[in-house]
Design a protein around this motif. Structure first.
Motif, PDB file in Angstrom:
ATOM      1  N   VAL A 143       0.871  -1.172   0.000  1.00 21.63           N
ATOM      2  CA  VAL A 143       0.000   0.000   0.000  1.00 21.63           C
ATOM      3  C   VAL A 143       0.910   1.225   0.000  1.00 21.63           C
ATOM      4  N   LEU A 144       0.793   2.026  -1.046  1.00 22.07           N
ATOM      5  CA  LEU A 144       1.650   3.203  -1.199  1.00 22.07           C
ATOM      6  C   LEU A 144       1.029   4.401  -0.493  1.00 22.07           C
ATOM      7  N   VAL A 145       1.859   5.365  -0.134  1.00 25.50           N
ATOM      8  CA  VAL A 145       1.381   6.572   0.544  1.00 25.50           C
ATOM      9  C   VAL A 145       0.537   7.395  -0.419  1.00 25.50           C
ATOM     10  N   ASP A 146      -0.259   8.311   0.138  1.00 22.60           N
ATOM     11  CA  ASP A 146      -1.166   9.123  -0.684  1.00 22.60           C
ATOM     12  C   ASP A 146      -0.441  10.205  -1.477  1.00 22.60           C
ATOM     13  N   LEU A 147       0.867  10.363  -1.255  1.00 13.70           N
ATOM     14  CA  LEU A 147       1.622  11.401  -1.956  1.00 13.70           C
ATOM     15  C   LEU A 147       1.994  10.996  -3.378  1.00 13.70           C
ATOM     16  N   VAL A 148       1.831   9.703  -3.708  1.00 10.09           N
ATOM     17  CA  VAL A 148       2.133   9.221  -5.058  1.00 10.09           C
ATOM     18  C   VAL A 148       0.905   8.528  -5.629  1.00 10.09           C
ATOM     19  N   LYS A 149       0.879   8.412  -6.962  1.00  7.96           N
ATOM     20  CA  LYS A 149      -0.258   7.777  -7.620  1.00  7.96           C
ATOM     21  C   LYS A 149       0.247   6.682  -8.555  1.00  7.96           C
ATOM     22  N   PRO A 150      -0.028   5.412  -8.235  1.00 13.66           N
ATOM     23  CA  PRO A 150       0.372   4.334  -9.141  1.00 13.66           C
ATOM     24  C   PRO A 150      -0.693   4.108 -10.208  1.00 13.66           C
TER      25      PRO A 150
ATOM     26  N   VAL B 294       3.521   2.641 -13.478  1.00 14.46           N
ATOM     27  CA  VAL B 294       4.164   3.949 -13.428  1.00 14.46           C
ATOM     28  C   VAL B 294       3.716   4.642 -12.150  1.00 14.46           C
ATOM     29  N   VAL B 295       4.676   5.134 -11.380  1.00 14.90           N
ATOM     30  CA  VAL B 295       4.391   5.859 -10.141  1.00 14.90           C
ATOM     31  C   VAL B 295       4.709   7.324 -10.384  1.00 14.90           C
ATOM     32  N   THR B 296       3.745   8.201 -10.075  1.00 19.91           N
ATOM     33  CA  THR B 296       3.952   9.633 -10.254  1.00 19.91           C
ATOM     34  C   THR B 296       3.588  10.357  -8.962  1.00 19.91           C
ATOM     35  N   PRO B 297       4.301  11.445  -8.639  1.00 20.73           N
ATOM     36  CA  PRO B 297       3.931  12.219  -7.449  1.00 20.73           C
ATOM     37  C   PRO B 297       2.659  13.017  -7.715  1.00 20.73           C
ATOM     38  N   VAL B 298       1.845  13.236  -6.671  1.00 22.05           N
ATOM     39  CA  VAL B 298       0.588  13.951  -6.863  1.00 22.05           C
ATOM     40  C   VAL B 298       0.808  15.452  -7.015  1.00 22.05           C
ATOM     41  N   ASP B 299       1.861  15.980  -6.395  1.00 25.64           N
ATOM     42  CA  ASP B 299       2.186  17.393  -6.550  1.00 25.64           C
ATOM     43  C   ASP B 299       3.700  17.550  -6.534  1.00 25.64           C
ATOM     44  N   ASP B 300       4.163  18.790  -6.482  1.00 23.27           N
ATOM     45  CA  ASP B 300       5.595  19.050  -6.556  1.00 23.27           C
ATOM     46  C   ASP B 300       6.186  19.328  -5.173  1.00 23.27           C
ATOM     47  N   SER B 301       5.544  18.837  -4.116  1.00 21.41           N
ATOM     48  CA  SER B 301       6.057  19.093  -2.775  1.00 21.41           C
ATOM     49  C   SER B 301       7.280  18.224  -2.501  1.00 21.41           C
ATOM     50  N   ARG B 302       8.042  18.622  -1.515  1.00 25.24           N
ATOM     51  CA  ARG B 302       9.246  17.893  -1.145  1.00 25.24           C
ATOM     52  C   ARG B 302       8.912  16.486  -0.666  1.00 25.24           C
ATOM     53  N   GLU B 303       7.841  16.338   0.116  1.00 25.85           N
ATOM     54  CA  GLU B 303       7.447  15.039   0.643  1.00 25.85           C
ATOM     55  C   GLU B 303       7.021  14.089  -0.478  1.00 25.85           C
TER      56      GLU B 303
ATOM     57  N   TRP C  83       8.409   9.343  -3.974  1.00 20.46           N
ATOM     58  CA  TRP C  83       8.282   8.886  -5.356  1.00 20.46           C
ATOM     59  C   TRP C  83       9.207   7.711  -5.663  1.00 20.46           C
ATOM     60  N   GLY C  84      10.494   7.879  -5.456  1.00 21.07           N
ATOM     61  CA  GLY C  84      11.459   6.823  -5.752  1.00 21.07           C
ATOM     62  C   GLY C  84      11.289   5.620  -4.834  1.00 21.07           C
ATOM     63  N   LEU C  85      10.987   5.867  -3.554  1.00 20.26           N
ATOM     64  CA  LEU C  85      10.759   4.764  -2.614  1.00 20.26           C
ATOM     65  C   LEU C  85       9.579   3.916  -3.048  1.00 20.26           C
ATOM     66  N   SER C  86       8.496   4.562  -3.442  1.00 18.23           N
ATOM     67  CA  SER C  86       7.295   3.826  -3.845  1.00 18.23           C
ATOM     68  C   SER C  86       7.560   2.983  -5.085  1.00 18.23           C
TER      69      SER C  86
END
Length: 177
Positions: A36-43, A51-60, A65-68
């Motif tokens: 289960v990936l965190v809500d900061l990324v979208k698989p 493909v995993v992408t970040p939901v926004d351009d925040s530092r978190e 992103w890479g961890l997921s």
């Protein structure tokens, strides 16, 4: 920017990957794993794979992103080929042997150390000075290997103890007259 996060997780033959919201599940010949990936990324599934992408351009989000992506890659690799960690035992009288499904270790204590493998992990002792830990969950394989190493970590003077097969022990010189 994540360099590893940009790469899609390529599909492997014999492995089916499903994406359900934040949960990514992989089924293969060795078993089934999910993360289960965190809500900061979208698989998402594409023709190239997952493909995993970040939901926004925040530092978190960029940190996750890479961890997921690596977590998804690890479950795909785990169900297709599995993971293995090798340990080596050094020391006079130090040895390991299988006792049924348990690992019996003689490590210089006044007693034998009996290690019972958790579910999903298989242990083998091809020789008295080698231990092989195998399983499909990379984190669990590494944790079991670390638990076995913890019984007698290698010491720096003679190098005695349980170490990873690819680990280099820096030796100290000892006392001088």
């Amino acid at each position: 920017m994540s360099r590893i996060g940009k790469k899609p997780v390529a599909p492997v033959s014999g492995v089916t990957v499903t994406v359900d919201g934040q949960k990514v599940t992989a089924k293969g010949s060795k078993g089934e794993l999910s993360v289960v990936l965190v809500d900061l990324v979208k698989p998402e599934m594409t023709d190239d794979g997952v493909v995993v992408t970040p939901v926004d351009d925040s530092r978190e989000a960029r940190s996750a992103w890479g961890l997921s992506r690596s977590l998804v890659q690890n479950i795909v690799t785990g169900v297709s080929t599995g993971f293995e960690r090798k340990l080596a035992i050094t020391g006079v009288g130090y040895r390991a042997q299988m006792q049924g499904s348990d690992l019996k270790l003689s490590l210089g204590f006044s007693h034998e150390v009996i290690f019972r493998a958790p579910d999903g992990i298989s242990l083998a002792a091809p020789t008295q000075t080698e231990i092989v830990v195998t399983g499909i969950d990379k984190q669990q394989v590494g944790q079991v290997a670390a638990d076995i190493r913890e019984f007698r970590p290698p010491e720096p003077y003679k190098g005695k103890g349980v170490r990873y097969a690819d680990e280099h022990i820096y030796r100290k010189e000892g006392k001088k007259k």
